[in-house]
Design a protein around this motif. Structure first.
Motif, PDB file in Angstrom:
ATOM      1  N   SER A 508       0.853  -1.191   0.000  1.00 27.07           N
ATOM      2  CA  SER A 508       0.000   0.000   0.000  1.00 27.07           C
ATOM      3  C   SER A 508       0.883   1.233   0.000  1.00 27.07           C
ATOM      4  O   SER A 508       2.073   1.169   0.311  1.00 27.07           O
ATOM      5  N   SER A 509       0.283   2.356  -0.353  1.00 28.82           N
ATOM      6  CA  SER A 509       1.055   3.600  -0.415  1.00 28.82           C
ATOM      7  C   SER A 509       0.159   4.781  -0.074  1.00 28.82           C
ATOM      8  O   SER A 509      -1.039   4.785  -0.373  1.00 28.82           O
ATOM      9  N   SER A 510       0.764   5.772   0.557  1.00 27.76           N
ATOM     10  CA  SER A 510       0.035   6.997   0.887  1.00 27.76           C
ATOM     11  C   SER A 510       0.510   8.167   0.018  1.00 27.76           C
ATOM     12  O   SER A 510       0.212   9.322   0.314  1.00 27.76           O
ATOM     13  N   ALA A 511       1.261   7.836  -1.045  1.00 23.71           N
ATOM     14  CA  ALA A 511       1.861   8.889  -1.879  1.00 23.71           C
ATOM     15  C   ALA A 511       1.033   9.212  -3.120  1.00 23.71           C
ATOM     16  O   ALA A 511       1.556   9.737  -4.089  1.00 23.71           O
ATOM     17  N   PHE A 512      -0.245   8.883  -3.091  1.00 27.26           N
ATOM     18  CA  PHE A 512      -1.107   9.172  -4.241  1.00 27.26           C
ATOM     19  C   PHE A 512      -1.740  10.567  -4.117  1.00 27.26           C
ATOM     20  O   PHE A 512      -2.150  10.981  -3.033  1.00 27.26           O
ATOM     21  N   GLU A 513      -1.814  11.240  -5.250  1.00 25.29           N
ATOM     22  CA  GLU A 513      -2.519  12.519  -5.334  1.00 25.29           C
ATOM     23  C   GLU A 513      -3.507  12.421  -6.503  1.00 25.29           C
ATOM     24  O   GLU A 513      -3.240  11.735  -7.499  1.00 25.29           O
ATOM     25  N   TRP A 514      -4.621  13.121  -6.397  1.00 24.73           N
ATOM     26  CA  TRP A 514      -5.624  13.103  -7.467  1.00 24.73           C
ATOM     27  C   TRP A 514      -6.343  14.444  -7.527  1.00 24.73           C
ATOM     28  O   TRP A 514      -6.289  15.239  -6.562  1.00 24.73           O
ATOM     29  N   PRO A 515      -7.002  14.739  -8.622  1.00 21.74           N
ATOM     30  CA  PRO A 515      -7.676  16.039  -8.771  1.00 21.74           C
ATOM     31  C   PRO A 515      -8.720  16.264  -7.681  1.00 21.74           C
ATOM     32  O   PRO A 515      -9.557  15.403  -7.412  1.00 21.74           O
ATOM     33  N   GLY A 516      -8.642  17.421  -7.047  1.00 16.38           N
ATOM     34  CA  GLY A 516      -9.623  17.775  -6.027  1.00 16.38           C
ATOM     35  C   GLY A 516      -9.328  17.204  -4.658  1.00 16.38           C
ATOM     36  O   GLY A 516     -10.151  17.333  -3.743  1.00 16.38           O
ATOM     37  N   LYS A 517      -8.163  16.584  -4.494  1.00 13.13           N
ATOM     38  CA  LYS A 517      -7.851  15.995  -3.186  1.00 13.13           C
ATOM     39  C   LYS A 517      -7.619  17.086  -2.145  1.00 13.13           C
ATOM     40  O   LYS A 517      -6.941  18.078  -2.400  1.00 13.13           O
ATOM     41  N   ASP A 518      -8.180  16.880  -0.969  1.00 13.55           N
ATOM     42  CA  ASP A 518      -7.977  17.784   0.162  1.00 13.55           C
ATOM     43  C   ASP A 518      -6.513  17.690   0.595  1.00 13.55           C
ATOM     44  O   ASP A 518      -6.014  16.602   0.873  1.00 13.55           O
ATOM     45  N   PRO A 519      -5.796  18.805   0.669  1.00 13.21           N
ATOM     46  CA  PRO A 519      -4.377  18.777   1.057  1.00 13.21           C
ATOM     47  C   PRO A 519      -4.139  18.138   2.422  1.00 13.21           C
ATOM     48  O   PRO A 519      -3.057  17.601   2.693  1.00 13.21           O
ATOM     49  N   ASN A 520      -5.150  18.186   3.280  1.00 16.14           N
ATOM     50  CA  ASN A 520      -4.996  17.617   4.623  1.00 16.14           C
ATOM     51  C   ASN A 520      -5.377  16.131   4.685  1.00 16.14           C
ATOM     52  O   ASN A 520      -5.220  15.491   5.721  1.00 16.14           O
ATOM     53  N   GLN A 521      -5.906  15.632   3.565  1.00 19.09           N
ATOM     54  CA  GLN A 521      -6.317  14.229   3.548  1.00 19.09           C
ATOM     55  C   GLN A 521      -5.114  13.344   3.246  1.00 19.09           C
ATOM     56  O   GLN A 521      -4.377  13.577   2.297  1.00 19.09           O
ATOM     57  N   LEU A 522      -4.925  12.326   4.077  1.00 18.31           N
ATOM     58  CA  LEU A 522      -3.848  11.368   3.849  1.00 18.31           C
ATOM     59  C   LEU A 522      -4.436   9.968   3.916  1.00 18.31           C
ATOM     60  O   LEU A 522      -4.937   9.544   4.957  1.00 18.31           O
ATOM     61  N   ALA A 523      -4.428   9.282   2.779  1.00 17.45           N
ATOM     62  CA  ALA A 523      -5.026   7.949   2.705  1.00 17.45           C
ATOM     63  C   ALA A 523      -3.997   6.953   2.194  1.00 17.45           C
ATOM     64  O   ALA A 523      -3.344   7.190   1.175  1.00 17.45           O
ATOM     65  N   GLU A 524      -3.847   5.859   2.901  1.00 22.02           N
ATOM     66  CA  GLU A 524      -2.954   4.784   2.467  1.00 22.02           C
ATOM     67  C   GLU A 524      -3.788   3.789   1.664  1.00 22.02           C
ATOM     68  O   GLU A 524      -4.724   3.190   2.185  1.00 22.02           O
ATOM     69  N   ILE A 525      -3.449   3.629   0.395  1.00 25.74           N
ATOM     70  CA  ILE A 525      -4.264   2.837  -0.528  1.00 25.74           C
ATOM     71  C   ILE A 525      -3.507   1.580  -0.962  1.00 25.74           C
ATOM     72  O   ILE A 525      -2.363   1.678  -1.428  1.00 25.74           O
ATOM     73  N   PRO A 526      -4.119   0.408  -0.832  1.00 25.58           N
ATOM     74  CA  PRO A 526      -3.493  -0.817  -1.333  1.00 25.58           C
ATOM     75  C   PRO A 526      -3.248  -0.726  -2.837  1.00 25.58           C
ATOM     76  O   PRO A 526      -4.050  -0.139  -3.573  1.00 25.58           O
ATOM     77  N   ILE A 527      -2.127  -1.326  -3.275  1.00 24.13           N
ATOM     78  CA  ILE A 527      -1.790  -1.309  -4.692  1.00 24.13           C
ATOM     79  C   ILE A 527      -1.363  -2.697  -5.135  1.00 24.13           C
ATOM     80  O   ILE A 527      -0.653  -3.399  -4.404  1.00 24.13           O
ATOM     81  N   PRO A 574     -14.065   9.262 -13.840  1.00 22.71           N
ATOM     82  CA  PRO A 574     -12.661   8.922 -13.568  1.00 22.71           C
ATOM     83  C   PRO A 574     -11.825   8.594 -14.810  1.00 22.71           C
ATOM     84  O   PRO A 574     -10.613   8.820 -14.806  1.00 22.71           O
ATOM     85  N   ILE A 575     -12.447   8.061 -15.875  1.00 26.35           N
ATOM     86  CA  ILE A 575     -11.682   7.642 -17.048  1.00 26.35           C
ATOM     87  C   ILE A 575     -10.980   8.859 -17.665  1.00 26.35           C
ATOM     88  O   ILE A 575     -11.610   9.877 -17.969  1.00 26.35           O
ATOM     89  N   GLY A 576      -9.661   8.720 -17.839  1.00 27.96           N
ATOM     90  CA  GLY A 576      -8.865   9.804 -18.408  1.00 27.96           C
ATOM     91  C   GLY A 576      -8.277  10.742 -17.383  1.00 27.96           C
ATOM     92  O   GLY A 576      -7.395  11.559 -17.704  1.00 27.96           O
ATOM     93  N   LYS A 577      -8.728  10.637 -16.122  1.00 30.31           N
ATOM     94  CA  LYS A 577      -8.174  11.496 -15.074  1.00 30.31           C
ATOM     95  C   LYS A 577      -6.726  11.075 -14.773  1.00 30.31           C
ATOM     96  O   LYS A 577      -6.338   9.918 -14.959  1.00 30.31           O
ATOM     97  N   THR A 578      -5.945  12.035 -14.311  1.00 23.73           N
ATOM     98  CA  THR A 578      -4.540  11.770 -13.982  1.00 23.73           C
ATOM     99  C   THR A 578      -4.354  11.790 -12.469  1.00 23.73           C
ATOM    100  O   THR A 578      -4.772  12.752 -11.803  1.00 23.73           O
ATOM    101  N   ILE A 579      -3.789  10.739 -11.953  1.00 20.46           N
ATOM    102  CA  ILE A 579      -3.395  10.719 -10.542  1.00 20.46           C
ATOM    103  C   ILE A 579      -1.876  10.576 -10.494  1.00 20.46           C
ATOM    104  O   ILE A 579      -1.267  10.035 -11.427  1.00 20.46           O
ATOM    105  N   THR A 580      -1.259  11.084  -9.451  1.00 24.61           N
ATOM    106  CA  THR A 580       0.204  10.994  -9.343  1.00 24.61           C
ATOM    107  C   THR A 580       0.580  10.075  -8.203  1.00 24.61           C
ATOM    108  O   THR A 580      -0.121   9.979  -7.193  1.00 24.61           O
ATOM    109  N   TRP A 581       1.688   9.405  -8.397  1.00 22.35           N
ATOM    110  CA  TRP A 581       2.231   8.495  -7.372  1.00 22.35           C
ATOM    111  C   TRP A 581       3.717   8.790  -7.271  1.00 22.35           C
ATOM    112  O   TRP A 581       4.458   8.600  -8.226  1.00 22.35           O
TER     113      TRP A 581
END
Length: 794
Positions: A508-527, A574-581
């Motif tokens: 899992s990783s907490s280094a994901f960013e996506w459009p509209g994400k709250d700067p204070n939100q930190l979520a660890e997502i399984p990958i 979501p299709i076509g959206k860019t998220i960063t890792w």
């Protein structure tokens, strides 16, 4: 005097064979059940006590705040070990860094085995009191050493001395055998560990450990400690709680990592955490089965008391004569106690035989390796105390009740049992069936909860899906060729590579960013890292977009989200959206329906699937449904052995791996249903005896009624109605009790079934049917008897 008591007791038993059988048989079964439960509880409470330092060992764990929820993790970053040694050395006798449950191929000559082991720092041998059969306690100081469990040493070397022999790990690294240790018992956390190697070997061998950009970020390791002799777990936990928080970057600090020590004594029984607090674990089953054991024994004792008091009229004249010729009240009590203890002693001997006979079945049912502790003084002390207690409990009421008869009334024929004498017996019968019906309801609720979770859509197709672990990456190197050859054999319809099993989430990783994400939100997502055809192989259900495809060269920088991830990110299209890792952009090309990888009793976690052909731990293959599984596996093995001869062919059916997620609940369900059946059996045994007594007591009444024209059905109704009333009363008492406890039990599951009204109705009707079947034999037998014989008895 005692000899005379025993002689009379034996005569009484032989004179009333049916009642003796019911008493002894019921008590023996009840004591056997209680003994089995006691041995099971002992085994559970003994978990990890194999280790000498049991009371001083702890695991360093952490609470983190993930997307607003406080979660508890066992894994920690590896620099933490040195930090604890450096700054908190006075609180710890040892701090041991470890990597647990690693699969490696061990080979020597033509012998090769895929085994699971652990990598410990050298002092781990002392901390866990590893019992060395060969070699010394400093056997892991050489970074290229390894110690083997006795069973693995025999498998690799036979009768040859394994010390100083060189074996290969994963056909790449030579390691020297420096010791052999006694296999860990089944009731140890490390029971699956078949070899132990130095942590330094793991560090040197696996490059990813050395190249981690931020070592404090990777929660992939375990740290075990032996606290100092004068240290307290809670106080040390308070001291170290912010150690990681002070070391991580500002982003990870938002997750508020809080360290604490989990004592070894709590690993097995208190392993569940919710919102940062320990909420128990298997300890609830200890209490559950202990209560069942106590009640089953109580049911058996109730049978004894009921049948003894029910036959009091038969022994009234005996008591009267004894009192008339000078027997003291105490002597009569002693006589009846001697009968009680004789029955209990015989029952105890039979119960030991029953336990010995049932242990193989019980061990298979409970997944244990329990034995009767013949040489343990505590076992005999418990057994004798158990028997004395049972004898006192089962014999007190009959002894006091029977010895209280007045000889004048008995011998003049004016003695009467009284209209209220049967009330205690009826109360005890109600208690018996209240317990039995409660167990029936509880068993049904547990079974429905398991089935409810099993019937939950898992998001992919497990039938014919085979998981093949890869400790050596030779298949990966030749994957395209292997795939082509397997297709030609007709054994498979699809195959892919993946970074982990389909039934677990390893990364899992907490280094994901996506459009509209709250700067204070930190979520660890399984990958999950996948290759082409992953979706086709497991049969997941695409909701939007497409799967990874060779037709798109850009898929190496693409990801697929599950429904929970889309919901977490709040992406409407979501299709076509860019998220960063880690600042690198990835394009969302698809959305799949939720796939259950964690607990089937919890909500599916947000998960991201990325295209990654380098991180390969498993190969998944979908067997051709038109070919038998055995033939398909044989063909797969032939191809795998050709391209990876160094690794033994090993596989798991994914449906079987998924079924293991229900292991605890299924095991508890089986045990509960078994004990419920035995509890009902004991209750029915007593009911059968009481029905027999009632029919015998009312012989003349039945005869007169038959002469006056009563039918067998009329007489059956007459003899059965009292018992039916008692069972219905038991049902009314059992319903709220069962609902309270089972509703409390269900609350621990996020994904749970309801408690339907039909469960109670079915349980009540079942108990009623069992009662009627039990009573009807004696009722119909008495109703069918020739009235002439019953009216000529005197």
């Amino acid at each position: 005097m005692i000899q005379n008591y025993l002689k009379i007791a034996l005569r009484t038993l032989f004179r009333n064979k049916v009642y003796s059988f019911i008493n002894i048989g019921g008590l023996a079964v009840g004591m056997a059940v209680t003994m089995l439960i006691g041995l099971w509880v002992w085994d559970e409470l003994s978990f990890n006590k194999y280790h000498k330092n049991y009371n001083r060992i702890a695991k360093v764990m952490q609470h983190i705040t993930n997307n607003g929820d406080i979660q508890t993790r066992e894994s920690v970053p590896y620099p933490l070990a040195e930090e604890l040694r450096k700054n908190y050395g006075s609180d710890f006798k040892h701090v041991v860094l470890s990597m647990d449950d690693v699969w490696n191929v061990l080979s020597y000559g033509d012998n090769k085995f895929l085994k699971v082991g652990s990598y410990f720092e050298p002092q781990g041998i002392e901390v866990f009191d590893v019992k060395m059969l060969k070699g010394s306690a400093d056997c892991l100081k050489d970074p290229s050493s390894i110690i083997l469990s006795e069973s693995v040493a025999i498998a690799l070397f036979g009768k040859t001395d394994p010390l100083d022999k060189v074996i290969k790990m994963d056909n790449q690294y030579n390691v020297k055998v420096t010791g052999v240790y006694e296999d860990f018992p089944r009731n140890s956390t490390f029971n699956t560990v078949t070899f132990i190697a130095p942590f330094k070997l793991f560090y040197n061998r696996y490059g990813w450990v050395r190249t981690i950009a931020d070592p404090w970020r990777a929660n992939a390791f375990q740290i075990y400690t032996q606290v100092a002799d004068n240290a307290d777990f809670d106080k040390v936990s308070l001291k170290i709680k912010d150690v990681k928080l002070k070391k991580v970057n500002s982003e990870l600090a938002k997750m508020k990592p809080t360290l604490f020590l989990q004592p070894m004594a709590n690993w097995h029984l208190y392993s569940n955490f919710k919102d940062g607090f320990n909420v128990g674990g298997r300890i609830q089953y200890i209490w559950f089965f202990s209560i069942i054991g106590a009640f089953v024994l109580l049911l058996a004792c109730i049978n004894f008391m009921n049948l003894s008091t029910a036959r009091s009229a038969k022994r009234a004249k005996e008591v009267g004569v004894r009192k008339a010729i000078g027997s003291a009240h105490g002597q009569l009590i002693s006589q009846f106690y001697s009968e009680s203890f004789l029955v209990v002693t015989i029952a105890f001997i039979f119960s030991l035989c029953l336990v010995q006979l049932c242990l193989p079945f019980f061990n298979e049912l409970a997944n244990k390796n329990i034995i009767i502790l013949w040489s343990n003084p505590l076992f005999w002390l418990a057994g004798i105390s158990f028997s004395v207690f049972t004898g006192l409990m089962a014999g007190t009421y009959p002894a006091l009740y029977l010895s209280s008869f007045q000889p004048v009334k008995v011998l003049k024929g004016t003695f009467s049992i009284g209209r209220f004498a049967s009330i205690p017996r009826k109360a005890l019968v109600v208690m018996q069936f209240t317990v039995s019906i409660t167990l029936i309801i509880g068993t049904i609720v547990i079974f429905r909860q398991i089935q409810y979770a099993k019937n939950r859509p898992i998001g992919y197709e497990t039938n014919g899906l085979v998981s093949l672990p890869q400790a050596i990456n030779e298949i990966h190197k030749h994957f395209d060729v292997v795939k082509d050859e397997l297709y030609k054999t007709g054994a498979i319809v699809s195959i892919c590579e993946t970074s982990g099993p389909t039934t677990e989430s390893w990364s899992s990783s907490s280094a994901f960013e996506w459009p509209g994400k709250d700067p204070n939100q930190l979520a660890e997502i399984p990958i999950v890292g996948t290759s082409y055809d992953y979706g086709k192989t497991i049969g997941w259900q695409m909701k939007e977009g497409r799967d990874f495809s060779k037709a798109f060269a850009t898929d190496s920088s693409s990801v697929i989200l599950n429904e929970s991830a889309v919901k977490l990110m709040g992406l409407k299209n979501p299709i076509g959206k860019t998220i960063t890792w880690f600042k690198q952009p990835f394009t969302v090309i698809g959305v799949v329906k939720n796939v259950i990888m964690q607990s089937p009793y919890e909500q599916v976690k947000p998960t991201i699937y990325n295209f990654n052909k380098e991180d390969v731990a498993y190969i998944l293959a979908k067997i051709n449904p038109e070919m038998s599984a055995s033939m398909a596996l044989s063909k797969i093995k032939t191809v795998f052995d050709k391209y990876n001869p160094s690794q033994p062919f090993d596989y798991n059916f994914v449906d079987e791996e998924y079924a293991k997620k229900f292991g605890d609940e299924v095991q508890i369900s089986k045990l509960a249903s078994t004990f419920a059946v035995l509890a009902i059996f004991i209750s029915c045994l007593g009911l059968f005896g009481l029905a027999s007594f009632v029919a015998e007591q009312r012989t003349k009444e039945i005869g007169i009624r038959k002469v006056l024209g009563a039918t067998v059905l009329n007489l059956w109704q007459l003899l059965s109605k009292d018992f039916v009333f008692l069972v219905m009363l038991s049902f009314l008492l059992a319903t709220p009790i069962a609902y309270f406890f089972m509703n409390s039990w269900l609350k621990k599951y996020e994904y749970r079934s309801d408690i339907s009204w039909w469960i109670f109705v079915a349980s009540g009707l079942g108990a009623l049917l069992i009662t009627l079947l039990t009573v009807s034999y004696q009722a119909i037998k008495a109703a069918s008897a020739n009235p002439v014989k019953s009216l000529r008895t005197e």
